[in-house]
Design a protein around this motif. Structure first.
Motif, PDB file in Angstrom:
ATOM      1  N   MET A   1      53.930  21.646  87.629  1.00 58.32           N
ATOM      2  CA  MET A   1      53.110  22.390  86.214  1.00 58.32           C
ATOM      3  C   MET A   1      52.359  22.864  86.203  1.00 58.32           C
ATOM      4  SD  MET A   1      52.454  18.521  83.929  1.00 58.32           S
ATOM      5  CE  MET A   1      51.960  17.029  85.093  1.00 58.32           C
ATOM      6  N   ARG A   2      52.689  24.138  84.835  1.00 59.61           N
ATOM      7  CA  ARG A   2      51.503  25.232  85.044  1.00 59.61           C
ATOM      8  C   ARG A   2      50.421  25.094  83.586  1.00 59.61           C
ATOM      9  NH1 ARG A   2      51.485  30.419  81.786  1.00 59.61           N
ATOM     10  NH2 ARG A   2      50.508  32.110  83.132  1.00 59.61           N
ATOM     11  N   ILE A   3      49.498  24.491  84.695  1.00 60.91           N
ATOM     12  CA  ILE A   3      47.932  24.005  84.112  1.00 60.91           C
ATOM     13  C   ILE A   3      46.847  25.152  83.501  1.00 60.91           C
ATOM     14  CG2 ILE A   3      46.368  21.862  83.799  1.00 60.91           C
ATOM     15  CD1 ILE A   3      48.900  20.682  85.843  1.00 60.91           C
ATOM     16  N   ILE A   4      46.187  25.379  82.848  1.00 65.56           N
ATOM     17  CA  ILE A   4      44.908  25.957  82.422  1.00 65.56           C
ATOM     18  C   ILE A   4      44.012  24.616  82.070  1.00 65.56           C
ATOM     19  CG2 ILE A   4      43.250  26.653  81.180  1.00 65.56           C
ATOM     20  CD1 ILE A   4      45.798  28.082  79.129  1.00 65.56           C
ATOM     21  N   VAL A   5      42.830  25.279  83.294  1.00 65.55           N
ATOM     22  CA  VAL A   5      41.420  24.206  83.316  1.00 65.55           C
ATOM     23  C   VAL A   5      40.519  24.816  82.879  1.00 65.55           C
ATOM     24  CG1 VAL A   5      40.318  22.799  85.182  1.00 65.55           C
ATOM     25  CG2 VAL A   5      42.370  22.961  85.292  1.00 65.55           C
ATOM     26  N   VAL A   6      40.143  24.733  81.919  1.00 62.79           N
ATOM     27  CA  VAL A   6      39.225  25.317  81.057  1.00 62.79           C
ATOM     28  C   VAL A   6      37.903  24.575  81.724  1.00 62.79           C
ATOM     29  CG1 VAL A   6      37.311  26.218  78.839  1.00 62.79           C
ATOM     30  CG2 VAL A   6      39.908  25.906  78.821  1.00 62.79           C
ATOM     31  N   GLY A   7      36.865  25.379  82.168  1.00 64.89           N
ATOM     32  CA  GLY A   7      35.617  25.374  82.563  1.00 64.89           C
ATOM     33  C   GLY A   7      35.738  24.751  84.097  1.00 64.89           C
ATOM     34  N   ALA A   8      36.801  25.035  84.969  1.00 65.92           N
ATOM     35  CA  ALA A   8      37.319  24.999  86.256  1.00 65.92           C
ATOM     36  C   ALA A   8      36.102  25.000  88.086  1.00 65.92           C
ATOM     37  CB  ALA A   8      38.166  26.048  86.537  1.00 65.92           C
ATOM     38  N   HIS A  23      49.762  21.976  90.855  1.00 68.21           N
ATOM     39  CA  HIS A  23      50.728  22.592  89.890  1.00 68.21           C
ATOM     40  C   HIS A  23      49.598  24.164  90.315  1.00 68.21           C
ATOM     41  CE1 HIS A  23      51.530  18.892  88.809  1.00 68.21           C
ATOM     42  NE2 HIS A  23      50.237  17.959  88.798  1.00 68.21           N
ATOM     43  N   ASP A  24      50.330  25.130  89.320  1.00 68.86           N
ATOM     44  CA  ASP A  24      50.479  25.371  89.537  1.00 68.86           C
ATOM     45  C   ASP A  24      49.297  26.397  88.366  1.00 68.86           C
ATOM     46  OD1 ASP A  24      50.460  28.673  88.498  1.00 68.86           O
ATOM     47  OD2 ASP A  24      51.977  28.677  86.885  1.00 68.86           O
ATOM     48  N   LEU A  25      47.854  26.668  88.823  1.00 70.19           N
ATOM     49  CA  LEU A  25      46.724  26.434  88.320  1.00 70.19           C
ATOM     50  C   LEU A  25      46.105  27.996  87.174  1.00 70.19           C
ATOM     51  CD1 LEU A  25      44.483  23.881  89.970  1.00 70.19           C
ATOM     52  CD2 LEU A  25      45.619  22.982  88.048  1.00 70.19           C
ATOM     53  N   ILE A  26      45.545  27.557  86.228  1.00 67.33           N
ATOM     54  CA  ILE A  26      45.239  29.178  86.064  1.00 67.33           C
ATOM     55  C   ILE A  26      43.873  28.318  85.441  1.00 67.33           C
ATOM     56  CG2 ILE A  26      44.683  30.890  83.602  1.00 67.33           C
ATOM     57  CD1 ILE A  26      48.204  29.792  83.756  1.00 67.33           C
ATOM     58  N   ARG A  27      42.941  28.851  86.240  1.00 67.53           N
ATOM     59  CA  ARG A  27      41.487  28.228  86.243  1.00 67.53           C
ATOM     60  C   ARG A  27      39.961  29.882  85.475  1.00 67.53           C
ATOM     61  NH1 ARG A  27      40.863  29.317  92.132  1.00 67.53           N
ATOM     62  NH2 ARG A  27      41.920  31.246  91.537  1.00 67.53           N
ATOM     63  N   ALA A  28      40.277  28.895  83.933  1.00 64.72           N
ATOM     64  CA  ALA A  28      39.015  29.351  82.812  1.00 64.72           C
ATOM     65  C   ALA A  28      37.915  29.022  82.778  1.00 64.72           C
ATOM     66  CB  ALA A  28      40.158  29.672  81.388  1.00 64.72           C
ATOM     67  N   GLY A  29      37.287  30.078  82.289  1.00 69.98           N
ATOM     68  CA  GLY A  29      35.858  29.828  81.774  1.00 69.98           C
ATOM     69  C   GLY A  29      35.132  31.045  80.963  1.00 69.98           C
ATOM     70  N   VAL A  58      46.406  21.536  79.074  1.00 71.99           N
ATOM     71  CA  VAL A  58      45.468  22.335  79.325  1.00 71.99           C
ATOM     72  C   VAL A  58      44.136  21.123  79.198  1.00 71.99           C
ATOM     73  CG1 VAL A  58      43.815  23.262  77.431  1.00 71.99           C
ATOM     74  CG2 VAL A  58      46.639  23.905  77.331  1.00 71.99           C
ATOM     75  N   VAL A  59      44.042  21.574  79.989  1.00 68.76           N
ATOM     76  CA  VAL A  59      42.777  20.561  80.140  1.00 68.76           C
ATOM     77  C   VAL A  59      41.324  21.612  80.425  1.00 68.76           C
ATOM     78  CG1 VAL A  59      41.726  18.989  81.959  1.00 68.76           C
ATOM     79  CG2 VAL A  59      44.191  19.152  82.327  1.00 68.76           C
ATOM     80  N   ASN A  60      40.083  20.564  80.001  1.00 68.49           N
ATOM     81  CA  ASN A  60      38.967  21.029  79.534  1.00 68.49           C
ATOM     82  C   ASN A  60      37.586  20.399  79.578  1.00 68.49           C
ATOM     83  OD1 ASN A  60      37.557  23.199  77.452  1.00 68.49           O
ATOM     84  ND2 ASN A  60      36.450  21.145  77.852  1.00 68.49           N
TER      85      ASN A  60
END
Length: 199
Positions: A1-8, A23-29, A58-60
């Motif tokens: 899965m392609r997943i955004i983690v906000v606050g990574a 998974h395919d992580l996109i680390r955001a913050g 999307v995970v926050n």
């Protein structure tokens, strides 16, 4: 899965990334490793989604509130919890619906203070309770099979020494344990849940 983690890059966010590393992580913050986002700004959230494109989840784990007693809590101090912890998370959902694939998910963050109050925690409790109510109500009408849940941790071991004066009598839990519930939300099948990790 392609997943955004906000606050990574945060205490819990970094453990979420470990739990979902397959998974395919996109680390955001604010200082995101892959993409920057300010969750108090709808324009910044829109720009993040436009840059990243379609995702499966999307995970926050971002969002804050000011600690102040009710007698000292001004509208201005209370605004941080509203803009960041409450509206910031809800806007990640509202602005992200078109970017989450069919059958995908959102996972937001609440917290123990809404159920087990502490001194100086009214503003945070307000924001947490609002997010929990939004998740429960939104789950019944999310489009295209998209799921939505929240995770409600108690104080984590990694932050306990710094915040112990607020959480007298609480039993901290490891952030890695909290992270397993974000994985449950992302990889599982439930929706409308608030996963409580209070012990």
């Amino acid at each position: 899965m392609r997943i955004i983690v906000v606050g990574a890059s945060g205490t819990i966010g970094s453990e979420i990334c470990k739990a979902l590393e397959h998974h395919d992580l996109i680390r955001a913050g604010r200082n995101g490793l892959d993409v920057s986002v300010d969750n108090t700004s709808p324009d910044s959230i829109k720009a993040m989604y436009e840059k990243i494109g379609k995702v499966d989840a999307v995970v926050n784990a971002a969002g804050g509130a000011n600690f102040a007693s009710v007698s000292e809590l001004t509208p201005e101090l209370n605004e941080r919890g509203i803009e960041s912890k409450l509206k910031g998370q809800i806007n990640l959902v509202l602005l992200g619906l078109d970017y989450v694939n069919d059958g995908g998910s959102f996972t937001l963050t609440t917290g123990v203070m809404m159920d087990d109050p502490i001194r100086m925690g009214a503003s945070a409790a307000m924001a947490n309770g609002g997010v929990k109510a939004f998740v429960k109500a939104a789950a019944i009408e999310m489009p295209r099979g998209i799921r939505i849940n929240s995770v409600s941790p108690t104080i984590v071991e990694e932050s306990f020494s710094r915040l112990e004066k607020y959480f007298v009598g609480f039993t901290p839990v490891p952030a890695s344990k909290v992270a397993t519930f974000y994985r449950k939300s992302v990889e599982g099948a439930q929706t409308g849940q608030n996963y409580e990790i209070y012990h």
